[in-house]
Design a protein around this motif. Structure first.
Motif, PDB file in Angstrom:
ATOM      1  N   GLU A   1      -5.382   3.741   4.300  1.00 49.12           N
ATOM      2  CA  GLU A   1      -5.127   5.364   4.146  1.00 49.12           C
ATOM      3  C   GLU A   1      -5.241   5.824   5.822  1.00 49.12           C
ATOM      4  O   GLU A   1      -4.489   6.661   6.006  1.00 49.12           O
ATOM      5  CB  GLU A   1      -6.074   6.114   2.880  1.00 49.12           C
ATOM      6  CG  GLU A   1      -5.744   7.213   3.039  1.00 49.12           C
ATOM      7  CD  GLU A   1      -4.405   7.736   2.538  1.00 49.12           C
ATOM      8  OE1 GLU A   1      -3.873   6.871   1.781  1.00 49.12           O
ATOM      9  OE2 GLU A   1      -3.852   8.878   2.654  1.00 49.12           O
TER      10      GLU A   1
ATOM     11  N   TYR B   1       0.823  -1.452   0.068  1.00 48.93           N
ATOM     12  CA  TYR B   1       0.087  -0.025  -0.117  1.00 48.93           C
ATOM     13  C   TYR B   1       0.936   1.343   0.123  1.00 48.93           C
ATOM     14  O   TYR B   1       0.678   2.254  -0.817  1.00 48.93           O
ATOM     15  CB  TYR B   1      -1.009  -0.031   1.206  1.00 48.93           C
ATOM     16  CG  TYR B   1      -1.848   1.361   1.141  1.00 48.93           C
ATOM     17  CD1 TYR B   1      -2.806   1.209   0.316  1.00 48.93           C
ATOM     18  CD2 TYR B   1      -1.740   2.235   1.988  1.00 48.93           C
ATOM     19  CE1 TYR B   1      -3.681   2.304   0.208  1.00 48.93           C
ATOM     20  CE2 TYR B   1      -2.467   3.477   2.162  1.00 48.93           C
ATOM     21  CZ  TYR B   1      -3.613   3.390   1.139  1.00 48.93           C
ATOM     22  OH  TYR B   1      -4.383   4.539   0.860  1.00 48.93           O
TER      23      TYR B   1
ATOM     24  N   LYS C   1      -2.422   4.777   7.834  1.00 54.39           N
ATOM     25  CA  LYS C   1      -1.204   5.619   7.089  1.00 54.39           C
ATOM     26  C   LYS C   1      -1.015   7.077   7.865  1.00 54.39           C
ATOM     27  O   LYS C   1      -0.257   7.582   8.201  1.00 54.39           O
ATOM     28  CB  LYS C   1      -1.076   5.757   5.748  1.00 54.39           C
ATOM     29  CG  LYS C   1       0.019   6.317   5.168  1.00 54.39           C
ATOM     30  CD  LYS C   1      -0.241   6.289   3.478  1.00 54.39           C
ATOM     31  CE  LYS C   1      -0.067   7.785   2.958  1.00 54.39           C
ATOM     32  NZ  LYS C   1      -0.303   7.965   1.409  1.00 54.39           N
TER      33      LYS C   1
ATOM     34  N   ASN D   1      -8.631  -0.246   1.298  1.00 54.83           N
ATOM     35  CA  ASN D   1      -7.868   0.868   0.891  1.00 54.83           C
ATOM     36  C   ASN D   1      -8.089   2.219   1.923  1.00 54.83           C
ATOM     37  O   ASN D   1      -7.318   2.908   2.308  1.00 54.83           O
ATOM     38  CB  ASN D   1      -7.635   1.416  -0.121  1.00 54.83           C
ATOM     39  CG  ASN D   1      -6.881   0.413  -1.344  1.00 54.83           C
ATOM     40  OD1 ASN D   1      -6.079  -0.258  -0.552  1.00 54.83           O
ATOM     41  ND2 ASN D   1      -6.948   0.682  -2.657  1.00 54.83           N
ATOM     42  N   GLU D   2      -9.353   2.280   1.994  1.00 58.57           N
ATOM     43  CA  GLU D   2      -9.813   3.450   2.870  1.00 58.57           C
ATOM     44  C   GLU D   2      -9.069   3.261   4.453  1.00 58.57           C
ATOM     45  O   GLU D   2      -8.527   4.160   5.111  1.00 58.57           O
ATOM     46  CB  GLU D   2     -11.369   3.620   2.998  1.00 58.57           C
ATOM     47  CG  GLU D   2     -12.037   4.382   1.903  1.00 58.57           C
ATOM     48  CD  GLU D   2     -13.444   4.225   2.221  1.00 58.57           C
ATOM     49  OE1 GLU D   2     -14.035   3.868   3.063  1.00 58.57           O
ATOM     50  OE2 GLU D   2     -14.205   4.711   1.020  1.00 58.57           O
TER      51      GLU D   2
END
Ligand SMILES: Nc1nc2c(ncn2[C@@H]2O[C@H](COP(=O)(O)OP(=O)(O)OP(=O)(O)O)[C@@H](O)[C@H]2O)c(=O)[nH]1
Ligand SMILES: [Mg+2]
Length: 229
Positions: free
Chosen positions: A218, A68, A221, A214-215
């Motif tokens: 993110e 990712y 992150k 992916n949300e």
């Protein structure tokens, strides 16, 4: 999955404030799948160099995390021994960035504990410990294995970095949150099992996450690399 963010009771005032924007963001986004967060606080300012040790159980999402961050595609293929990761930069839309120092994506096999853990702990500023929350709750052997690795991490940290508080540097990344029916309950069960263990001091920063979303990646992150102030 739950749409609530779990904030640990031991959260400091500062950490609580830091989480308010995340909660608001999750609420605004209407995320039915917001990740559950403990007291993870980012301590990095813009432009900082950060050493990140990615440790954890086999098939727990370590390579998925690197994929990712680096936009590569190596996950799901059992990392054999280790893969060198060059220094890379993480940039955010407001112009802030963090440089992640050269590191390694190691396989989760047991031999790698002896080969890499100690040195990686010594060389880095933070440790992300990945494990599958469903397996931790469902298999005693898995739980025991994860606990002994955490024990190793805690004592290595104390030995190598006496002056630095491990409770602020180690993050528990409980993956496969999509495989449990109630993430909040699952996270509490895990933490209860870890309470009273020798390594309990490194259980204050945690998150439950679905690493194929992916949300959520993110969000993680931002939590780990963004300066929260
Ligand atoms: N459903 C689901 N699948 C996940 C999650 N995290 C990882 N996976 C999948 O699990 C498999 C293993 O992920 P990897 O990232 O390769 O695991 P690893 O920790 O690098 O594994 P080793 O290198 O073998 O130690 C991949 O197929 C991922 O897509 C998660 O949170 N939910
Ligand atoms: Mg891997």
């Amino acid at each position: 999955m739950d749409d609530i963010l779990l904030i640990s009771e031991v959260a400091t005032q500062e950490a609580v404030f830091w989480f308010i924007p995340i909660i608001a963001w999750a609420a605004l986004a209407g995320l039915g799948s917001a990740i559950l967060i403990g007291t993870i606080t980012s301590i990095w300012g813009s432009g900082d160099h950060l050493g990140m040790a990615v440790l954890g159980m086999p098939e727990s999402g370590k390579t998925t995390w690197y994929d990712y961050l680096l936009k590569t595609n190596r996950s799901g293929m059992h990392t054999v021994d280790s893969v060198e990761i060059d220094e890379f930069k993480i940039s955010f839309s407001d112009g802030k960035s963090v440089i992640v120092k050269k590191g390694k994506d190691i396989g989760g096999n047991e031999e790698n504990i002896r080969i890499y853990y100690s040195k990686m702990i010594e060389d880095n500023d933070i440790v992300l410990f990945f494990f599958d929350i469903e397996k931790y709750l469902g298999s005693m052997a898995y739980e025991r294995d994860a606990n002994s690795r955490l024990d190793f991490i805690y004592f290595s940290w104390k030995e190598k970095k006496e002056d630095k508080d491990p409770s602020k540097a180690v993050y528990l990344i409980m993956t496969h949150a999509d495989k449990v029916s109630n993430s909040k309950e699952a996270i509490e069960k895990v933490l209860n099992r870890m309470r009273g263990r020798s390594f309990s001091a490194i259980t204050t920063q945690y998150t439950a996450i679905n690493m194929v979303n992916n949300e959520q990646l993110e969000e993680l992150k931002k939590i780990i690399f963004r300066d929260g102030k």
